[in-house]
Design an enzyme around this catalytic site. Structure first.
Site, mmCIF file in Angstrom:
data_model
loop_
_atom_site.group_PDB
_atom_site.id
_atom_site.type_symbol
_atom_site.label_atom_id
_atom_site.label_comp_id
_atom_site.label_asym_id
_atom_site.label_seq_id
_atom_site.Cartn_x
_atom_site.Cartn_y
_atom_site.Cartn_z
ATOM 1 N N ALA B 101 0.790 -3.703 -1.948
ATOM 2 C CA ALA B 101 1.172 -3.251 -3.282
ATOM 3 C C ALA B 101 2.370 -4.065 -3.730
ATOM 4 O O ALA B 101 3.033 -4.723 -2.920
ATOM 5 C CB ALA B 101 1.499 -1.763 -3.246
ATOM 6 N N GLY B 144 -1.441 -1.678 0.896
ATOM 7 C CA GLY B 144 -2.303 -1.200 -0.182
ATOM 8 C C GLY B 144 -3.630 -1.935 -0.245
ATOM 9 O O GLY B 144 -4.646 -1.366 -0.618
ATOM 10 N N GLU B 147 -5.821 -0.359 2.315
ATOM 11 C CA GLU B 147 -6.238 0.953 1.805
ATOM 12 C C GLU B 147 -7.301 0.809 0.732
ATOM 13 O O GLU B 147 -8.266 1.576 0.682
ATOM 14 C CB GLU B 147 -5.021 1.695 1.244
ATOM 15 C CG GLU B 147 -4.002 2.071 2.317
ATOM 16 C CD GLU B 147 -2.713 2.618 1.737
ATOM 17 O OE1 GLU B 147 -2.325 3.721 2.122
ATOM 18 O OE2 GLU B 147 -2.092 1.932 0.897
ATOM 19 N N GLU B 167 3.579 -0.815 6.097
ATOM 20 C CA GLU B 167 4.545 -0.091 5.259
ATOM 21 C C GLU B 167 5.766 0.359 6.046
ATOM 22 O O GLU B 167 6.863 0.464 5.496
ATOM 23 C CB GLU B 167 3.885 1.141 4.623
ATOM 24 C CG GLU B 167 2.937 0.837 3.480
ATOM 25 C CD GLU B 167 1.520 0.589 3.962
ATOM 26 O OE1 GLU B 167 1.344 0.379 5.187
ATOM 27 O OE2 GLU B 167 0.599 0.608 3.136
#
Lengths: 401, 293
Positions: B101, B144, B147, B167
């Site tokens: 992200a 991200g 994911e 993360e």
């Protein structure tokens, strides 16, 4: 060097108590856990009460522990070579319940009084150097019967527990599991430790639960005594736990490894659930965790036949995440622990909670929990520090806050 | 022009009758890749029945920002509405599927902003699509990006693909399903290791652990993914949606309840023409011709 505390009188007048108290305090702060002989001057009184015949040698006083989280606190006292357990809370001091005690009320009260003073001295736990050495002794490997405990890693930030019952191939007995629980409690409270590694010997991680201990139990004893209740302590630890499995992890040993977060296996590791061959079933999560890890067919096969799987099959089936040569396993596990300990302890606990929730919730609810925890990380300093360090292309320095 | 509008409207299940020329052009562009800032959109396959979304932020290694996820949502909406499209393939570049992200976007957020603004709420659009979605992952799928790939139904990996959830190294945790889907895919030990250390796994290990179902050479990955999409698009769209719903329910229900849902859906297929056509074609030893009805 023995020091003597003179009980000036047995009449329990306040001034004598406070004098004895202060003398005891003096002795205890200067001499850590040496022999303390108590000799009462008033021989007549002593004869009456029988104290004269019992020169109390308080050889070792443990730090006060609370049993079962209640208000009672205990000192473990070696008296005359006998291990006594004496309540130190004020209310019950008079009727001090010493297990296996032959002492009269007065003698018990004396010992309780000494323990209370020791307890009150030990209360400023982190301040008193004498206490610190005791704590270090307790958490750094001393005083355990069935396990070895220390801290490893360059920065000593990885707790290390080695199961140590070589003659029994590390068979898990109640005492061993209690000690593991104590060691884990100590590591949880230790601000330096970021992760824990648990291992056995090269030959066996833990070859099962202690059958002799279980052999003659009845259903009533098991149910009433909540047998195995505290055996899942390792699954409630907030800090990440890595099981480094060399050799046999069978039955309770396999269940113990599966309670840990990460399993590293040595090349000769063997996993199995042979309880069925003893006429029982896994009782500490084996059927649940194994099935979730390796799938139904293999789990059914292992549980119903008692057959074992090797390290490679365990890796392929998802039970363990890495396989290493036997002599490198523990150091690799400690390296993994160091990697984990370098991150924020606070956020690691949240990450661990989220992953474990995958086994408790549906996917939608698990996603919701994860999102709430993710949002919550934005309330931490460590999150801001981590992202800022990333943007500024520097190393993050987490404060566990 | 009006005829053009009407014809175009017939091709979609949504009605554009009365839309102006500009609107029609926009709609046409939406389908064929124009007007997106962060992604490229087109239809692939021999029969143009596979929707194709390529993440296109090369300088940021396809880092997922709010704008990108919104556009992906729009493209998926368009493909959902498109009667030709039977499956969707999502991919990145050869170097990176999506490297995470956008950290700069998140750096200064507070908890209050996150909770109040329901941060990441619409990022799971791809998991609510009714049509099957295949993620073709070349290169990095981290944080991200991993994911996002796991929200898709099928993952094909290139040989150099890397999956990870780093993360924790930024002082946070996965927030878009990483801890949940990864654990269900690869098991507790490997998921804990990845989430707590931030370490990555390669394509082969991802396949062995159950995260991806196929590994292909880097240059063949996208075409193989499109081939898989074509295979899927050849079936009944209606019944494919039911099959996908049943598989996803395995992660929401107990086994007994999941079996019940599946049985109800199975019985429901007997209310469709496609089921009758398919079984009849099988018995008559001919190719079925599904009408999505």
């Amino acid at each position: 060097m023995p020091s003597f505390i003179w009980c000036k009188t047995i009449q329990w007048a306040d001034w004598s108590i406070s004098l004895a108290y202060s003398i005891l305090a003096l002795c205890l702060t200067s001499l850590t856990y040496n022999n303390i002989s108590i000799l009462c001057k008033n021989r007549k009184m002593m004869e009456r009460t029988g104290i004269f015949h019992h020169v109390c040698r308080i050889k070792y006083i443990s730090p006060p522990q609370t049993a079962g989280g209640g208000s009672a606190s205990f000192c473990h006292v070696l008296v005359h070579g006998q291990h006594q357990q004496i309540r130190t809370d004020r209310r019950r001091a008079r009727a001090a319940s010493c297990s296996r005690s032959n002492f009269s009320d007065v003698q018990s009260a004396v010992m309780a009084f000494l323990c209370r003073s020791a307890a009150s001295l030990l209360k400023p736990y982190r301040a008193a150097p004498a206490v610190l050495s005791a704590a270090r002794l307790y958490s750094s490997g001393g005083n355990y019967e069935y396990i070895l405990v220390e801290k490893r890693g360059e920065k000593k930030n990885v707790g290390f527990i080695q199961l140590n019952r070589p003659k029994a191939l590390n068979a898990l007995c109640d005492g061993l599991m209690k000690e593991v629980g104590q060691a884990l409690d100590a590591f949880e409270a230790d601000g330096d430790v970021g992760a824990v590694v648990i291992t056995g010997s090269e030959k066996a991680f833990a070859a099962g639960a202690d059958i002799k201990e279980m052999q003659n139990r009845t259903f009533q004893e098991c149910y009433g005594g909540n047998f195995l209740a505290h055996w899942n302590r390792v699954s409630t630890v907030k800090k990440p736990v890595i099981a480094a499995v060399n050799g046999f992890a069978l039955g309770g040993g396999c269940e113990f490894a599966m309670m840990c977060d990460i399993i590293y296996a040595g090349e000769k590791a063997q996993f199995g659930q042979p309880e069925i061959l003893l006429g029982t079933i896994p009782g500490a999560g084996g059927t649940q965790r194994l099935t979730r890890a390796v799938g139904k067919s293999l789990a059914m096969e292992m549980v119903l036949t008692g057959d074992r799987i090797g390290a490679q099959e365990a890796k392929q089936s998802g039970l363990v995440s890495k396989v290493y040569p036997v002599d490198q396993l523990v150091s690799e596990a400690v390296k993994c622990g160091e990697k984990i300990a370098a991150n924020s302890k606070l956020v690691s606990a949240m990450a661990k909670e989220a992953v474990n929730a995958a086994f408790e919730l549906t996917l939608a609810e698990g996603n919701r929990l994860e999102k709430r925890l993710f949002h919550a990380t934005f309330a931490t300093d460590d999150r801001k520090e981590g992202m800022t360090a990333f943007v500024e292309k520097r190393k993050a320095s987490f404060q566990d806050n | 022009l009006f005829l053009f509008c009407v014809v175009f409207a017939d091709n979609n299940s949504t009605s554009y009758i009365g839309s102006f020329k500009i609107g029609v052009n926009v709609d046409f562009c939406l389908h064929t890749g124009g007007n997106y800032e962060y992604i490229l959109v087109e239809k692939r396959g021999e029969k143009k029945n596979v929707g194709f979304i390529q993440l296109n932020r090369p300088k940021a290694l396809n880092a997922l920002c709010d704008g990108l996820m919104k556009e992906v949502g729009q493209a998926l909406d368009a493909f959902e509405a498109d009667g030709d499209v039977g499956a969707v393939v999502i991919t990145g570049s050869e170097k990176a599927f999506a490297a995470g992200a956008d950290i700069k976007e998140m750096q200064n957020r507070t908890f209050q902003e996150c909770y109040g603004g329901n941060f990441l709420a619409h990022w799971n659009r791809v998991s609510t699509v009714k049509k099957p979605v295949i993620a073709a992952v070349n290169g990095f799928a981290l944080g991200g990006g991993c994911e996002f790939a796991m929200m898709c139904d099928i993952i094909y990996a290139g040989e150099k693909a890397q999956f990870g959830q780093p993360e924790i190294l930024l002082g946070t945790i996965p927030g878009a399903g990483g801890t949940q889907r990864l654990t269900r895919a690869v098991g507790k030990s490997l998921a804990m290791e990845m989430v707590l250390t931030g370490d990555r796994i390669g394509a082969q290990e991802a396949k062995q652990s159950g995260l991806v179902s196929k590994v292909y050479p880097v240059d063949q990955l996208v075409s193989e993914a499109v081939k898989c999409g074509e295979k899927i698009a050849a079936n009944s769209k209606l019944v494919s949606a039911m099959a996908k719903e049943a598989v996803n329910a395995a992660f929401e229900l107990t086994l007994a309840e999941g079996n019940r849902l599946e049985k109800r859906l199975f019985h429901a297929t007997f209310a469709t023409d496609d089921r009758k056509e398919g079984m009849t074609a099988f018995v008559e030893k001919r190719k079925a011709s599904f009408q999505d009805n």
